[in-house]
Scaffold this motif. Sequence first.
Motif, PDB file in Angstrom:
ATOM      1  N   GLY A 200       7.475 -13.734  -5.337  1.00 26.79           N
ATOM      2  CA  GLY A 200       8.121 -12.573  -4.735  1.00 26.79           C
ATOM      3  C   GLY A 200       7.098 -11.593  -4.190  1.00 26.79           C
ATOM      4  O   GLY A 200       5.954 -11.953  -3.895  1.00 26.79           O
ATOM      5  N   ARG A 201       7.495 -10.342  -4.062  1.00 29.40           N
ATOM      6  CA  ARG A 201       6.614  -9.283  -3.577  1.00 29.40           C
ATOM      7  C   ARG A 201       6.245  -8.349  -4.723  1.00 29.40           C
ATOM      8  O   ARG A 201       6.951  -8.280  -5.732  1.00 29.40           O
ATOM      9  CB  ARG A 201       7.298  -8.479  -2.467  1.00 29.40           C
ATOM     10  CG  ARG A 201       7.738  -9.306  -1.255  1.00 29.40           C
ATOM     11  CD  ARG A 201       8.461  -8.423  -0.263  1.00 29.40           C
ATOM     12  NE  ARG A 201       8.992  -9.182   0.843  1.00 29.40           N
ATOM     13  CZ  ARG A 201       8.340  -9.424   1.984  1.00 29.40           C
ATOM     14  NH1 ARG A 201       7.116  -8.929   2.140  1.00 29.40           N
ATOM     15  NH2 ARG A 201       8.883 -10.131   2.950  1.00 29.40           N
ATOM     16  N   ASN A 202       5.152  -7.588  -4.529  1.00 30.35           N
ATOM     17  CA  ASN A 202       4.821  -6.533  -5.475  1.00 30.35           C
ATOM     18  C   ASN A 202       4.246  -5.344  -4.715  1.00 30.35           C
ATOM     19  O   ASN A 202       3.977  -5.418  -3.509  1.00 30.35           O
ATOM     20  CB  ASN A 202       3.868  -7.019  -6.567  1.00 30.35           C
ATOM     21  CG  ASN A 202       2.503  -7.442  -6.021  1.00 30.35           C
ATOM     22  OD1 ASN A 202       2.147  -7.167  -4.877  1.00 30.35           O
ATOM     23  ND2 ASN A 202       1.736  -8.129  -6.855  1.00 30.35           N
ATOM     24  N   SER A 203       4.049  -4.255  -5.417  1.00 34.42           N
ATOM     25  CA  SER A 203       3.565  -3.024  -4.785  1.00 34.42           C
ATOM     26  C   SER A 203       2.057  -2.966  -4.689  1.00 34.42           C
ATOM     27  O   SER A 203       1.523  -2.127  -3.959  1.00 34.42           O
ATOM     28  CB  SER A 203       4.075  -1.809  -5.583  1.00 34.42           C
ATOM     29  OG  SER A 203       5.479  -1.799  -5.639  1.00 34.42           O
ATOM     30  N   TYR A 204       1.378  -3.817  -5.415  1.00 37.53           N
ATOM     31  CA  TYR A 204      -0.079  -3.772  -5.430  1.00 37.53           C
ATOM     32  C   TYR A 204      -0.681  -4.400  -4.179  1.00 37.53           C
ATOM     33  O   TYR A 204      -1.605  -3.846  -3.570  1.00 37.53           O
ATOM     34  CB  TYR A 204      -0.599  -4.488  -6.674  1.00 37.53           C
ATOM     35  CG  TYR A 204      -2.105  -4.571  -6.750  1.00 37.53           C
ATOM     36  CD1 TYR A 204      -2.877  -3.423  -6.899  1.00 37.53           C
ATOM     37  CD2 TYR A 204      -2.763  -5.797  -6.653  1.00 37.53           C
ATOM     38  CE1 TYR A 204      -4.264  -3.498  -6.948  1.00 37.53           C
ATOM     39  CE2 TYR A 204      -4.138  -5.880  -6.721  1.00 37.53           C
ATOM     40  CZ  TYR A 204      -4.885  -4.728  -6.862  1.00 37.53           C
ATOM     41  OH  TYR A 204      -6.248  -4.805  -6.909  1.00 37.53           O
ATOM     42  N   ASN A 205      -0.170  -5.573  -3.782  1.00 40.19           N
ATOM     43  CA  ASN A 205      -0.705  -6.287  -2.626  1.00 40.19           C
ATOM     44  C   ASN A 205       0.424  -6.551  -1.643  1.00 40.19           C
ATOM     45  O   ASN A 205       0.943  -7.660  -1.536  1.00 40.19           O
ATOM     46  CB  ASN A 205      -1.366  -7.594  -3.063  1.00 40.19           C
ATOM     47  CG  ASN A 205      -2.157  -8.254  -1.948  1.00 40.19           C
ATOM     48  OD1 ASN A 205      -2.193  -7.766  -0.829  1.00 40.19           O
ATOM     49  ND2 ASN A 205      -2.791  -9.370  -2.260  1.00 40.19           N
ATOM     50  N   THR A 206       0.799  -5.508  -0.910  1.00 40.56           N
ATOM     51  CA  THR A 206       1.899  -5.635   0.044  1.00 40.56           C
ATOM     52  C   THR A 206       1.507  -6.487   1.249  1.00 40.56           C
ATOM     53  O   THR A 206       2.371  -7.112   1.876  1.00 40.56           O
ATOM     54  CB  THR A 206       2.352  -4.247   0.511  1.00 40.56           C
ATOM     55  OG1 THR A 206       1.231  -3.556   1.082  1.00 40.56           O
ATOM     56  CG2 THR A 206       2.907  -3.431  -0.660  1.00 40.56           C
ATOM     57  N   ASP A 207       0.224  -6.525   1.579  1.00 45.39           N
ATOM     58  CA  ASP A 207      -0.214  -7.300   2.738  1.00 45.39           C
ATOM     59  C   ASP A 207       0.007  -8.796   2.544  1.00 45.39           C
ATOM     60  O   ASP A 207       0.133  -9.534   3.530  1.00 45.39           O
ATOM     61  CB  ASP A 207      -1.698  -7.047   3.017  1.00 45.39           C
ATOM     62  CG  ASP A 207      -1.960  -5.616   3.465  1.00 45.39           C
ATOM     63  OD1 ASP A 207      -1.003  -4.965   3.940  1.00 45.39           O
ATOM     64  OD2 ASP A 207      -3.107  -5.141   3.312  1.00 45.39           O
ATOM     65  N   ALA A 208       0.051  -9.274   1.303  1.00 40.22           N
ATOM     66  CA  ALA A 208       0.232 -10.705   1.036  1.00 40.22           C
ATOM     67  C   ALA A 208       1.674 -11.150   1.202  1.00 40.22           C
ATOM     68  O   ALA A 208       1.948 -12.348   1.244  1.00 40.22           O
ATOM     69  CB  ALA A 208      -0.259 -11.052  -0.370  1.00 40.22           C
ATOM     70  N   GLY A 209       2.606 -10.208   1.289  1.00 38.41           N
ATOM     71  CA  GLY A 209       4.013 -10.571   1.437  1.00 38.41           C
ATOM     72  C   GLY A 209       4.545 -11.268   0.197  1.00 38.41           C
ATOM     73  O   GLY A 209       4.202 -10.929  -0.941  1.00 38.41           O
ATOM     74  N   ILE A 210       5.413 -12.253   0.419  1.00 32.60           N
ATOM     75  CA  ILE A 210       5.934 -13.052  -0.699  1.00 32.60           C
ATOM     76  C   ILE A 210       4.839 -14.007  -1.138  1.00 32.60           C
ATOM     77  O   ILE A 210       4.422 -14.881  -0.366  1.00 32.60           O
ATOM     78  CB  ILE A 210       7.199 -13.825  -0.277  1.00 32.60           C
ATOM     79  CG1 ILE A 210       8.303 -12.857   0.159  1.00 32.60           C
ATOM     80  CG2 ILE A 210       7.692 -14.709  -1.428  1.00 32.60           C
ATOM     81  CD1 ILE A 210       9.541 -13.545   0.708  1.00 32.60           C
ATOM     82  N   HIS A 211       4.407 -13.864  -2.356  1.00 31.30           N
ATOM     83  CA  HIS A 211       3.269 -14.670  -2.812  1.00 31.30           C
ATOM     84  C   HIS A 211       3.251 -14.721  -4.336  1.00 31.30           C
ATOM     85  O   HIS A 211       4.024 -14.031  -5.009  1.00 31.30           O
ATOM     86  CB  HIS A 211       1.949 -14.073  -2.312  1.00 31.30           C
ATOM     87  CG  HIS A 211       1.573 -12.797  -3.001  1.00 31.30           C
ATOM     88  ND1 HIS A 211       2.214 -11.599  -2.772  1.00 31.30           N
ATOM     89  CD2 HIS A 211       0.618 -12.521  -3.938  1.00 31.30           C
ATOM     90  CE1 HIS A 211       1.682 -10.646  -3.510  1.00 31.30           C
ATOM     91  NE2 HIS A 211       0.702 -11.185  -4.242  1.00 31.30           N
ATOM     92  N   VAL A 212       2.346 -15.513  -4.868  1.00 27.78           N
ATOM     93  CA  VAL A 212       2.046 -15.516  -6.297  1.00 27.78           C
ATOM     94  C   VAL A 212       0.552 -15.279  -6.446  1.00 27.78           C
ATOM     95  O   VAL A 212      -0.260 -15.874  -5.725  1.00 27.78           O
ATOM     96  CB  VAL A 212       2.453 -16.829  -6.991  1.00 27.78           C
ATOM     97  CG1 VAL A 212       1.742 -18.030  -6.395  1.00 27.78           C
ATOM     98  CG2 VAL A 212       2.174 -16.750  -8.492  1.00 27.78           C
ATOM     99  N   HIS A 213       0.208 -14.375  -7.341  1.00 27.03           N
ATOM    100  CA  HIS A 213      -1.202 -14.103  -7.639  1.00 27.03           C
ATOM    101  C   HIS A 213      -1.560 -14.872  -8.897  1.00 27.03           C
ATOM    102  O   HIS A 213      -0.894 -14.756  -9.926  1.00 27.03           O
ATOM    103  CB  HIS A 213      -1.411 -12.608  -7.845  1.00 27.03           C
ATOM    104  CG  HIS A 213      -2.813 -12.262  -8.247  1.00 27.03           C
ATOM    105  ND1 HIS A 213      -3.854 -12.226  -7.354  1.00 27.03           N
ATOM    106  CD2 HIS A 213      -3.346 -11.952  -9.468  1.00 27.03           C
ATOM    107  CE1 HIS A 213      -4.971 -11.898  -7.995  1.00 27.03           C
ATOM    108  NE2 HIS A 213      -4.692 -11.731  -9.270  1.00 27.03           N
ATOM    109  N   PHE A 214      -2.641 -15.660  -8.820  1.00 22.75           N
ATOM    110  CA  PHE A 214      -3.030 -16.543  -9.926  1.00 22.75           C
ATOM    111  C   PHE A 214      -4.448 -16.227 -10.368  1.00 22.75           C
ATOM    112  O   PHE A 214      -5.359 -16.152  -9.549  1.00 22.75           O
ATOM    113  CB  PHE A 214      -2.928 -17.999  -9.486  1.00 22.75           C
ATOM    114  CG  PHE A 214      -3.357 -18.990 -10.522  1.00 22.75           C
ATOM    115  CD1 PHE A 214      -2.642 -19.143 -11.695  1.00 22.75           C
ATOM    116  CD2 PHE A 214      -4.482 -19.787 -10.330  1.00 22.75           C
ATOM    117  CE1 PHE A 214      -3.042 -20.065 -12.659  1.00 22.75           C
ATOM    118  CE2 PHE A 214      -4.884 -20.704 -11.274  1.00 22.75           C
ATOM    119  CZ  PHE A 214      -4.156 -20.847 -12.442  1.00 22.75           C
ATOM    120  N   GLU A 215      -4.614 -16.041 -11.681  1.00 20.48           N
ATOM    121  CA  GLU A 215      -5.927 -15.778 -12.263  1.00 20.48           C
ATOM    122  C   GLU A 215      -6.186 -16.724 -13.431  1.00 20.48           C
ATOM    123  O   GLU A 215      -5.256 -17.135 -14.126  1.00 20.48           O
ATOM    124  CB  GLU A 215      -6.042 -14.329 -12.762  1.00 20.48           C
ATOM    125  CG  GLU A 215      -5.987 -13.277 -11.685  1.00 20.48           C
ATOM    126  CD  GLU A 215      -6.174 -11.882 -12.248  1.00 20.48           C
ATOM    127  OE1 GLU A 215      -6.512 -11.754 -13.450  1.00 20.48           O
ATOM    128  OE2 GLU A 215      -5.996 -10.903 -11.494  1.00 20.48           O
TER     129      GLU A 215
END
Length: 303
Positions: A200-215
């Motif tokens: 989905g989206r989040n407020s931290y990285n709006t430029d990425a659009g719908i995405h998943v952040h993986f660490e």
Amino acid sequence: MREEENKRSSKSEENSLNVKGLLRKRWMLPAIYLAAAAGVLIAVFAMQGPNDSAAPGEGVEVTDPSQAGENYPYGEDAVQVTASSEVVKMPVANEEEVTVVGYFYDVNGTPEEQQEALVYYNNTYFPNKGMDFAHVEGESFEVAAAISGTVVKAEKDSLLGYVVEISHEDGVVTHYHSLETVEVEEGTTVQQGDLLGRAGRNSYNTDAGIHVHFEIRQDGVAVNPNDVFQQPIDSVKDAVKDQEKNKEDEKPADEEEGNEGVNAAPDEEENEDEDAADNEDEEEVAPEDNTDQDEDEEENELG
């Protein structure tokens, strides 16, 4: 009588000649040796007979080790020797549907690579501590566990969206941010490839659009996922060591920069001293101006 004796002697002579003829043939002696060896082996096996010493005696229970369970061997569970460690996979159900929209910030990367690995939030750029994946057509997609483990966090964050964290061996924890839905709960054991939620989206990285952040982190230290994809989870340790080594290699440059900063301070102090000296000169000039004014006033009074 003599004739019969002559006949017998002649037959014996013929037989001896035949035997000598056979012995003269090359294959005859080896054939005799082989036949003798075969006879010796047959005699040995016949004398030895069936060996019953290895068979269990009467009343002895025979247990299949594969069915012994926790009682074999020595009260310990049997371990499958051929079991192999999982390799770290991408955190998506279908790798062909996604593309990378955010890269891990590498301190040794080129300026262009570092610029691509920055996240802009609240008028500030932050280094990306993981990787961001988005659907090639900008749609939502299924997020899957990159490796098996236990869910230690599954909650909604006001800034990062829904967050899932999975704990693995040796202090390794995988993080999944920017989810719009979550399909697991805290304490759940998941297998590699299990569905965690949808991107989905989040407020931290709006430029990425719908995405998943993986660490991927070990003891809190983030590593570049690209360095451990398709590698066993043990490779995370090596990645952390490499990063620490790279930081040590960067120390001399940092120290030089620090020295430049220290050397700049005296220059500023010198400038401040010059300004103070100018002010002192102005203060010294001021009394002379007052004296001229007093002289003018005295002339006016005399006039």
